[in-house]
Structure formats: structure tokens, C-alpha cells
Design a protein around this motif. Structure first.
Motif: not given
Lengths: 471, 471
Positions: A52, A54, A406, A92, A44, A417, A89-90, A41-42
């Protein structure tokens, strides 16, 4: 636990590693034990550099972010009891709802589309007088918490009655809260006088002061609903107990005009003149502010909660958020209570904030997506004076982490993003929520709250509320 | 098929029965065959009386609503091949998105937070020039349709290129559309001149004229992007073919000022002076209208599409919707293209419309929930000149029906059905969608579109678009 980690000194984000300890070379075989590992996932981060990462990974131990970086490095350096795969997915920071009255979710839609005065005096106050008790507050809090967790909110700031019960339910659900007990000059459900309320907040603040999740606070309702002497007593208490103060300020033009007529000063100037404001104050709404009042916020370190949807729905006005941001005021985003919204959805609130200020400033460059997302995360944490422990994903901070899909139909394709998060992502795209290192939702299943019991209670209260109002 | 039905003449909604034929007494044993029966749930009809039928039922035959009333009576009088149980849910007319550029969903978030001119000339136009062809349009349309169906939109009004391909995809997906082929004075992806585009619309309109789902139209881009002579030719064609015309009108102040400078008239006055407006016109945006221009809409029977989120995001302004509603103008709600929104979500659009006009009118009584819902349904159908066949649940109308959950955590408790729909319900609360009598989504599973193929295509186009822009 002390951890020694290999540091790959490569200057791209794809090999970044952040750790809670001084970085030093170790053998990869000396991986450390961690409680929970999120991989893929990324990420943030919302750290100062807005990095960010990756294909990242985050290791969590004892409720805090212990290690963060690219998957390859973090995986090599940790041995986890449990792993969550976030590939595609992201990841956060948990969202921060800086202004709510959480139990009012049970009054969601009880009355709408009315003048503020009619709304309050004909519906909300009678409904509260006839229904609000500790059990009501507990049921409403559980419903509100469930809605917020499902939408990725990990921290909220509240102002209501029986706040001790709200704190108890919030802690049980594993959610972080700055919880303010209401102090107001007329009799309310739990306290009949401001003096009683001050005694309540004294006990309440002392009881919860060192809790890992709950930040107890006093919540004087507003400058126009309290005497100056009471406001001074509240400030004295907050100084003595080193506690936060949550207050509504300058929500409507009428309030501004009334305070000006009564004290010869606008609301913030008045509050400042009595020494009320500090870097522990959280001022909700703050719609009708002058440039001088924004400077006062800045100078005193006041945090502010912007509630665009509630301010629109009640026709209160538009807070001068771009001017506040220009001065780097810690202004977060809040939903306000569900009775004036009618939800606790931070995704729609971000989206509305970003669009509303473009419109009112007549400039589509105003409040870009990244800034709106910042308001819902790290700037919101600053508004609640909690940015040392939450609001961004950084090693050493508490693990308040949300994993977001995402690749849903409303989100694809994704080119940026922050744009995807603010303008396209919905509450329902949130998959997994971790607060203070604890899993509270996994793959959309609530782990700390009983959804069917919450629904049963909500519907029972619905019938009771209707009966109480003689409908 | 002729059906004779028992009519229980009881004057409460709980025993209402509507049928497509003259009502006459029959024996209950003479139940008629129907294709699909929806039973249980609250039917929000949006008929002229705004009736809500509790524990209702709808029988569908040959794509139209054949019988509607309380469950007990409808069940007794029909024998269904297939039954959908909607107990505990709400049954509403399919939502009507009155303004989109559907394939632009592939440009969702390609650029945001820019001046309109920079946004168009630096990103949208180059991206379109380098990417838009028939295959792109087909892939984008499928993605947009999937997003719209999942959100309960059953009819949409479009303006783009290769509209014949959009019509083909829309029909395959089983969605209703008023689809307008763009006519504009500079060369675009499918037609190089307005003359070519007019020839295209001639073929396109004739080809689709009697389709049960597709209403073909011409879509002159805007008064400022076409010569007067072309606008006159378009109107002549629409008169001759009895077809609709979709156009952007008075979206920005600059457009209004430019038209005024060029023609000595404001945009609607100008269009009216050349005989362009009729009761087949659909005028999107209509932000910068004078009272006189609203009167012109009224007198000509023009339908309008209000796009609050796009107008906010591009800082275009706020359309005078309350004034239009006061004159009973058929003004619907539209999302505009996803590039300026960034979604095709009618629930958020309704919510925004209701709140925005409270704010700008400084009156929380403006645009109450029921009126916002009306704009998204029957008034939207009027805006598209389709109210004879859709927009409300009435016997004889086409069966464009959406079944919505009403017990999710973000919706409960519910005190007022319109409030719940407009202020609390999300796209994700939509469960089942029927268009023209055909099931297109059942329990959130798309039945006419391949979700994984759509996602694969969207991501492939994402990579291609990024490459094309040299990022």
C-alpha cells in the motif's frame, strides 16, 4: 517508449518507485511524457506483497501503468497531459465481477421470492422468450455497464444471448469483458440449436480475438442443459481457438443429484471425465463441490465465480470457498444476473462473501476483509485468466484503476484499509473509474454512456415487459 | 385543530383519503392550514392493508400526519406553508433500526475477523476503557445519527454508556430513539457498579419520560453479565416507571450453554422464570431460541431485534426469524454497533435478512421482500413498542417520513415496489427525511447536524484511539 528513471533505493514504501523498464539513474529534468497522472491518495496495489503506497502516484501511457510510486518521485519523473488529484482518496485495482448475465438487468425484480423452478419457468423464460432480441440486449447491456462503472467494476464476465452485441456495447463503453455466448440444448432468442450456437461462437470468437478490451468466449449453459457430445465440441473449439469457456457448474443440489444419477459422476468429475476442463474454463457458482472436485479445479487450472447473494436468494446453498481458498483456487466474486440479486454491486457482494463464510464455518476469522478484497480484484482476474493484464496495480499491467472516497460518513473513521473497503465502502463512494487507461467516469459523471437515454430505454422496456406478460 | 374534509367514496386507491378526524363533507374552499405538504410520488403506507397510494400526498401539522390520500384530494383540502414535491419518488415510513450501540461507530473497523473473545478483550474493551467518556459518546452519536439519517433511519434503539448525552444529541438532531443506559456487573466508563447504573437509569428515565422523541430505557447488558438480583431490580424499576428494557439475549451458543449450565434453564426460560420479561422488553439478537422460548416471547409481548450482519460477522448463528414471524412475534431489524457490521445501513440489513433466511430455510419463498420491509418499518416499531406512533404512514401517527429516489441506475426498471426497496435500493437513494414532522435532511443535505464538524471529530478520535492502543 523507453524511460530511464531515478531509483531511490530507500526501503520504505513511502519512497517506492515501480517502473515498466529497468531502473537506472537519470536526471530528474529528463521527465517523460505520460497520458494521465493520478497523484495523491493511498494506492492499494494488490500486488504479491500487498503493498500500500501512501501519497502515491500512477502514470499511465498507452493504456497501461507506466510508472507507480510515491507522489514525489513519480511527479518528478513524468510530465502529464492530464492530472487527477486523488489526495485523501484510495486508489484500487478496478473490481472484477466474475459472473453476470448483464442484459437481465432489465428483468431486475420482475419476480422474486419464488422457487427456482417457478421463477425460471413462470417468469424468466417467458419474459425472455417474449422480449429478448438484439435491441433489448443492447439496452440492458448499457444499463448494466452504467451500474457497474458507477460501482467501480472495470471487468466483468458474462453469459447471455446476442453476445456479439454485448461485446459491441461493452467496447463502446470502454469496459473490459470476458463475454460468453450461451450454448444450450433448447431454442433461445438468437440460436435455435447448439450447432447454430457453435457456429455463432466460432464467428464471434474469431471476430473479437485480439481486441484490447473484449475476450470472446463460448458459454455452455450447464452440464445438465447440454449433451456430452456438444460439450466435447465446445472444448474442441476452445482448444483450437485458444478461447475461454464460461459455464455454470453445480449450482444446485438438484443439478448435482441429477448429473450423478445420469452419469454416475458428480458434475465436475463428469466434466473432467470428458476432458472438458482446462485453464481456460470459468466455472460459475460451484456450490455443491466435493473435496475431490476442488482438487480437479486445482489440477486443471479452472477459475471459479462465487455468487453469494444469488446463491442465498435462490436458496441454492453455500459454495465451499474457504476450502477452495485453502488450495489457492482462483475463485472470484460475481453478482450473477440482476434478476437474482437484484443489483450488480460488487461492494455488497464482497461484504456478503466475507460475512457468509464466517457464519457457515462458525469462525469469525474466516475470509478476512483483505481476502474478500483479493477475491474481488487479483484473484478474480485469475479466475477469468486475465491476471497478466489486470486485477492489481502493477507497472506493465493495463490501467484499470478506481479512485474511491474514504471520508464519507459511512466510512469514517478508518483504521484498516481493507476493512474500510470491504465492510464500510459503498458503490456510491466510487468517484472516478479508468479502464485500459481511458477515463470512463470522472467525479461520478459517466463519460462513455448516456445516463438519461439509458433510463428512458429501461423504463420503455419495463412497460413492454409488463405488457408482454399480460400483467 | 379540527378539520372537516370531503370524503370521496371511491373504492380505488387512486382516490383514497385518510384523515385524522371523522370524515364529513365540506366545501373544498375550506382548505385547512398545514405545516408541510408532500405531494406526488407513491406512498408505501405499511398500514394493515398494505395500501400503496399512487400520486399521493401527505399533509403534516404539529409533527403528525394529518391528512393522507391522493394528491388531488389532499391538495384541494390543505393550504401548506411548505410543499415538497415527491413526484417520481417513493414515500415510505422512516426505517427503524432496532439495535445499535451508536457511539461505537467511532470504533468502525478498529478490529475485524477475530474470535468474539479476542475481539472483545483485546480490542473493544481496551479501546472503550481508554477512550469512552461523555465527549466521545457525543461525537460518536453525532456521526452515527448523520449516517442513519442519510440512510433513511428515523428511529433507533440504543444500548451504551452516557445514554443521557446520547439522548441530548439525538434530540438535538431531531431523531427518534429508544435509548437504553447500560447496566453490567463490571465497572464501565460511566458507572462503576450496577447500583450506580440503576440510580443513573432512575434519573435518566424520569428526566426524559415525556419527551416527544426520546424514549428512555434501562439496558441490562445480558443474562450472563448480570446477577439475578440486579435483573429483578431492573424489572421492578421498569414496572414502577412504566419504561422499556433493552437487553441482549441468546446471542451466542456459548451464552445459551453457560446459562443452561448455571441456571438449568435456557436464557429466555431463565429470564421468564424470574419475571423479567414483559411487553416493554426489547430482546436483541435472540439467535439461540427454542420453540418454547419463542412462545414465551409471544405470551409476554417481548419485542426482538434481529441483527443478521452482525450475527454473520461474529459467527454467532442465525436467529429463527421465520419461526418467530410465523407466530407474529414483533421482530425488527437492527444493524448492531458499527464495530461488528461495519455500518448502520438498514437497506443492506433488510437485503441480507431476506436472503439469509432463504438460504438457511432452503426455501427461496422465505422472508419475501414485503416481509423484510415490514420488519424494517411497522414490525420494527412493534418490536420497540412504538407502533402506536410510528412505523407506518397513517393519519394520526407522528410524521416519520422518508422520500426515496426510484429512478437511479441501480433501481431501474422497477416492477414491484417492495422488491425495489429491499433488493435494489441503497442508502444513497434516500433523498429527504422528516422526523416528527421536522425536516432533518432535504435533498441529501443534513439540516440538523454539521457534517464537516462530525468528520473532523471522527478523524481526531481516530488518531486518539490509535495512540491509546499503542499502535
Amino acid at each position: 517508449m523507453q524511460k530511464l528513471l531515478t531509483f531511490f533505493s530507500i526501503f520504505t514504501l513511502t519512497s517506492t518507485l515501480f517502473s515498466s523498464t529497468a531502473l537506472a539513474a537519470i536526471e530528474s529534468s529528463r521527465a517523460v511524457n505520460v497520458d494521465l497522472l493520478i497523484v495523491g491518495g493511498s494506492i492499494v496495489t494488490m500486488n504479491a506483497e500487498r503493498e500500500v503506497i501512501e501519497n502515491g502516484a500512477i502514470a499511465i501511457t498507452n493504456g497501461k501503468i507506466d510508472l507507480m510510486g510515491t507522489r514525489r518521485i513519480v511527479e518528478r519523473n513524468s510530465r502529464a497531459k492530464r492530472v487527477i488529484n486523488a489526495t485523501g482518496k484510495v486508489i484500487i485495482p478496478g473490481l472484477i465481477n466474475t459472473h453476470t448475465h448483464i442484459p437481465m438487468v432489465l428483468f431486475r425484480g420482475i419476480s422474486d421470492d419464488l422457487d427456482l423452478n417457478d421463477w425460471l419457468t413462470k417468469f424468466i423464460f417467458p419474459a425472455e422468450a417474449k422480449n429478448v432480441n438484439e435491441q433489448f440486449v443492447r439496452a440492458g447491456t448499457r444499463l448494466g455497464l452504467a451500474e457497474m462503472i458507477r460501482g467501480g467494476t472495470t471487468t466483468y464476465c458474462d453469459m447471455y444471448y446476442f453476445e456479439d452485441a454485448i461485446a459491441d456495447e461493452t467496447k463502446k463503453a470502454g469496459v473490459r469483458g470476458v463475454l460468453g455466448e450461451t450454448i444450450i440444448k433448447f431454442p433461445v432468442a438468437d440460436n435455435k440449436t447448439p450447432e447454430e450456437a457453435l457456429a455463432y461462437t466460432e464467428r464471434f470468437i474469431k471476430k473479437w480475438k485480439n481486441d484490447p478490451l473484449i475476450v470472446p468466449a463460448a458459454a455452455p449453459h450447464a452440464p445438465y442443459t447440454l449433451e456430452t457430445a456438444t460439450l466435447r465440441s465446445i472444448k474442441e473449439q476452445s482448444d483450437r481457438l485458444d478461447s475461454n469457456v464460461v459455464i455454470h457448474v453445480a449450482e444446485t443440489k438438484k443439478e448435482r443429484d441429477d448429473i450423478l444419477a445420469q452419469y454416475g459422476k458428480t458434475p465436475v468429475e463428469y466434466l473432467d471425465s470428458i476432458g472438458f476442463l482446462s485453464n481456460r474454463t470459468i466455472a460459475a457458482h460451484s456450490v455443491w463441490l466435493t473435496a475431490n472436485e476442488i482438487d480437479i479445479y486445482k489440477n486443471r487450472g479452472v477459475g471459479s465465480a462465487h455468487c453469494p447473494q444469488s446463491n442465498m436468494k435462490l436458496a441454492s446453498g453455500v459454495a465451499p470457498v474457504p476450502a477452495m481458498l485453502a488450495k489457492d483456487i482462483p475463485v472470484g466474486i460475481g453478482t450473477d444476473g440482476a434478476a437474482s440479486n437484484n443489483d450488480l454491486n460488487m461492494w455488497e457482494e464482497m461484504d456478503t462473501a466475507a460475512k457468509l463464510h464466517k457464519l457457515t464455518s462458525n469462525d469469525p476469522k474466516t475470509l478476512p476483509a483483505e481476502q474478500a478484497f483479493e477475491m474481488a480484484t487479483i484473484r478474480g482476474a485469475r479466475a477469468l485468466h486475465l491476471d497478466k493484464i489486470t486485477g492489481s496495480l502493477e507497472v506493465g499491467k493495463r490501467a484499470d484503476i478506481v479512485i474511491v472516497d474514504m471520508d464519507n460518513l459511512n466510512q469514517i473513521p478508518s483504521f484498516n484499509i481493507y476493512s474500510s473497503l470491504v465492510y464500510s465502502t459503498k458503490s456510491n463512494d466510487v468517484r472516478t473509474v479508468i479502464i485500459n487507461g481511458r477515463l470512463v467516469m470522472l467525479d461520478r459523471r459517466l463519460l462513455t454512456l448516456n445516463e438519461s437515454a439509458i433510463k428512458r430505454d429501461a423504463n420503455a422496456y419495463r412497460d413492454r415487459i409488463i405488457k408482454s406478460l399480460g400483467n
